[in-house]
Design an enzyme around this catalytic site. Structure first.
Site, PDB file in Angstrom:
ATOM      1  N   LYS A  17       0.817  -1.220   0.000  1.00  0.00           N
ATOM      2  CA  LYS A  17       0.000   0.000   0.000  1.00  0.00           C
ATOM      3  C   LYS A  17       0.852   1.272   0.000  1.00  0.00           C
ATOM      4  O   LYS A  17       0.599   2.177  -0.767  1.00  0.00           O
ATOM      5  CB  LYS A  17      -0.901   0.058   1.247  1.00  0.00           C
ATOM      6  CG  LYS A  17      -2.090  -0.839   1.226  1.00  0.00           C
ATOM      7  CD  LYS A  17      -3.103  -0.445   2.304  1.00  0.00           C
ATOM      8  CE  LYS A  17      -2.559  -0.399   3.723  1.00  0.00           C
ATOM      9  NZ  LYS A  17      -2.127  -1.681   4.260  1.00  0.00           N
ATOM     10  N   ARG A  92      -9.996   1.168   8.514  1.00  0.00           N
ATOM     11  CA  ARG A  92      -9.574  -0.181   8.877  1.00  0.00           C
ATOM     12  C   ARG A  92     -10.654  -0.932   9.649  1.00  0.00           C
ATOM     13  O   ARG A  92     -10.441  -2.087  10.009  1.00  0.00           O
ATOM     14  CB  ARG A  92      -8.332  -0.085   9.755  1.00  0.00           C
ATOM     15  CG  ARG A  92      -7.012  -0.318   9.008  1.00  0.00           C
ATOM     16  CD  ARG A  92      -5.959  -0.160  10.051  1.00  0.00           C
ATOM     17  NE  ARG A  92      -4.689  -0.745   9.824  1.00  0.00           N
ATOM     18  CZ  ARG A  92      -3.618  -0.087   9.377  1.00  0.00           C
ATOM     19  NH1 ARG A  92      -3.723   1.151   8.980  1.00  0.00           N
ATOM     20  NH2 ARG A  92      -2.451  -0.691   9.323  1.00  0.00           N
ATOM     21  N   ARG A 129      11.181  -5.218   5.423  1.00  0.00           N
ATOM     22  CA  ARG A 129      11.003  -3.826   5.003  1.00  0.00           C
ATOM     23  C   ARG A 129      11.955  -2.873   5.732  1.00  0.00           C
ATOM     24  O   ARG A 129      12.148  -2.965   6.941  1.00  0.00           O
ATOM     25  CB  ARG A 129       9.549  -3.458   5.300  1.00  0.00           C
ATOM     26  CG  ARG A 129       9.192  -2.042   5.007  1.00  0.00           C
ATOM     27  CD  ARG A 129       7.745  -1.906   4.781  1.00  0.00           C
ATOM     28  NE  ARG A 129       6.920  -2.251   5.946  1.00  0.00           N
ATOM     29  CZ  ARG A 129       5.608  -2.160   5.943  1.00  0.00           C
ATOM     30  NH1 ARG A 129       4.974  -1.765   4.864  1.00  0.00           N
ATOM     31  NH2 ARG A 129       4.914  -2.474   7.025  1.00  0.00           N
ATOM     32  N   ARG A 163      10.677  -0.693  11.017  1.00  0.00           N
ATOM     33  CA  ARG A 163       9.595  -0.345  11.946  1.00  0.00           C
ATOM     34  C   ARG A 163       9.541  -1.365  13.081  1.00  0.00           C
ATOM     35  O   ARG A 163       9.662  -2.556  12.841  1.00  0.00           O
ATOM     36  CB  ARG A 163       8.252  -0.351  11.206  1.00  0.00           C
ATOM     37  CG  ARG A 163       7.979   0.926  10.467  1.00  0.00           C
ATOM     38  CD  ARG A 163       6.789   0.836   9.568  1.00  0.00           C
ATOM     39  NE  ARG A 163       5.603   0.239  10.171  1.00  0.00           N
ATOM     40  CZ  ARG A 163       4.409   0.232   9.584  1.00  0.00           C
ATOM     41  NH1 ARG A 163       4.242   0.801   8.398  1.00  0.00           N
ATOM     42  NH2 ARG A 163       3.373  -0.337  10.164  1.00  0.00           N
ATOM     43  N   ARG A 174      -0.654  -8.264  13.441  1.00  0.00           N
ATOM     44  CA  ARG A 174      -1.285  -7.276  12.554  1.00  0.00           C
ATOM     45  C   ARG A 174      -2.116  -7.972  11.479  1.00  0.00           C
ATOM     46  O   ARG A 174      -3.171  -7.495  11.086  1.00  0.00           O
ATOM     47  CB  ARG A 174      -0.227  -6.365  11.929  1.00  0.00           C
ATOM     48  CG  ARG A 174       0.348  -5.366  12.943  1.00  0.00           C
ATOM     49  CD  ARG A 174       1.657  -4.745  12.483  1.00  0.00           C
ATOM     50  NE  ARG A 174       1.524  -4.036  11.238  1.00  0.00           N
ATOM     51  CZ  ARG A 174       2.521  -3.876  10.366  1.00  0.00           C
ATOM     52  NH1 ARG A 174       3.719  -4.401  10.613  1.00  0.00           N
ATOM     53  NH2 ARG A 174       2.330  -3.224   9.261  1.00  0.00           N
TER      54      ARG A 174
END
Ligand code: AMP
Length: 220
Positions: A17, A92, A129, A163, A174
């Site tokens: 995203k 969300r 990431r 992160r 998550r």
């Protein structure tokens, strides 16, 4: 006639995203509104809101709806969003989606896209990431590795970081939260006949091309 378009980008953590949102916003010339980024900024600046949301973010849980929607509506009330904006990470939950629908209230067009990616790919993407603190560019240790360790390929600053919530156990949490609370939004938008499902398990440029073509219509 409405004044512009709200592009809603839905997808699980690790679906791409953030990367796609940044490119699409550049193409369409609209602001990129990412609730996760807004919270991270509040956290790093040590604001009151940042302190309120810290424990939710660190454990991979959703921040309560009222805090998110208040922050979101403050942001999109700014003049740069008057002619439309892209939402990344919002809504969300169903209450957030209903609040957004009420907030847009026919003043802007809107269109929703779902980046569809199989679960096993999501975990690999999220845990690898690396993000640039300086320019926001997203890298991946395997797929788009930094040429020099710790240094951003885009802006050249030694500012890459992982992160905290990209740790494998938090990513799994998550994903569970996504399945429980965010997946119902797929039928919410499908019922309104405004959802385009994009195969997100393809090279970044292909996904980008697909999104650009389809949102060309959204951008009018
Ligand atoms: P993201 O960068 O979109 O993955 O968001 C990171 C974290 O910020 C999430 O795991 C949540 O804790 C919080 N967050 C971001 N957007 C929302 C939202 N729309 N509703 C609730 N929590 C959110």
């Amino acid at each position: 006639m409405s004044d512009g378009t709200v592009v809603i980008l839905l997808g699980p953590p690790g679906s791409g995203k953030g990367t796609q949102a940044a490119r699409l916003c550049a193409d369409l010339g609209i602001p990129h509104v990412a609730t996760g980024d807004l919270f991270r900024r509040n956290l790093s600046e040590g604001t009151e809101l940042g302190e309120k949301v810290r424990s939710y973010m660190e454990s991979g849980q959703l921040v309560p709806d009222d805090l998110v929607t208040e922050m979101l509506f403050d942001r999109v009330a700014r003049p740069d969003c008057a002619k439309g904006y892209l939402l990344d990470g919002f809504p969300r939950t169903l209450p957030q989606a209903r609040a957004l629908e009420k907030g847009i209230d026919g003043r802007l067009d809107w269109e929703a896209f779902l980046l569809d990616v199989p679960d096993e790919v999501l975990i690999e993407r999220a845990v690898g990431r690396l993000i640039c603190k300086s320019c926001g560019k997203i890298h991946h240790v395997k797929f788009t590795a930094p040429r020099v360790e710790g240094v951003c390929n885009a802006c050249g600053q030694a500012a890459l970081y992982r992160r905290d919530d990209d740790a494998p156990e938090v990513v799994r949490e998550r994903l569970a939260v996504y399945r429980e609370q965010t997946k119902p939004l797929i039928s919410f938008y499908r019922d309104r006949e405004r959802l385009a499902v994009i195969d997100g398990n393809r090279p970044m440029d292909e996904v980008h091309a697909d999104l650009t073509t389809r949102s060309g219509r959204a951008a009018g």
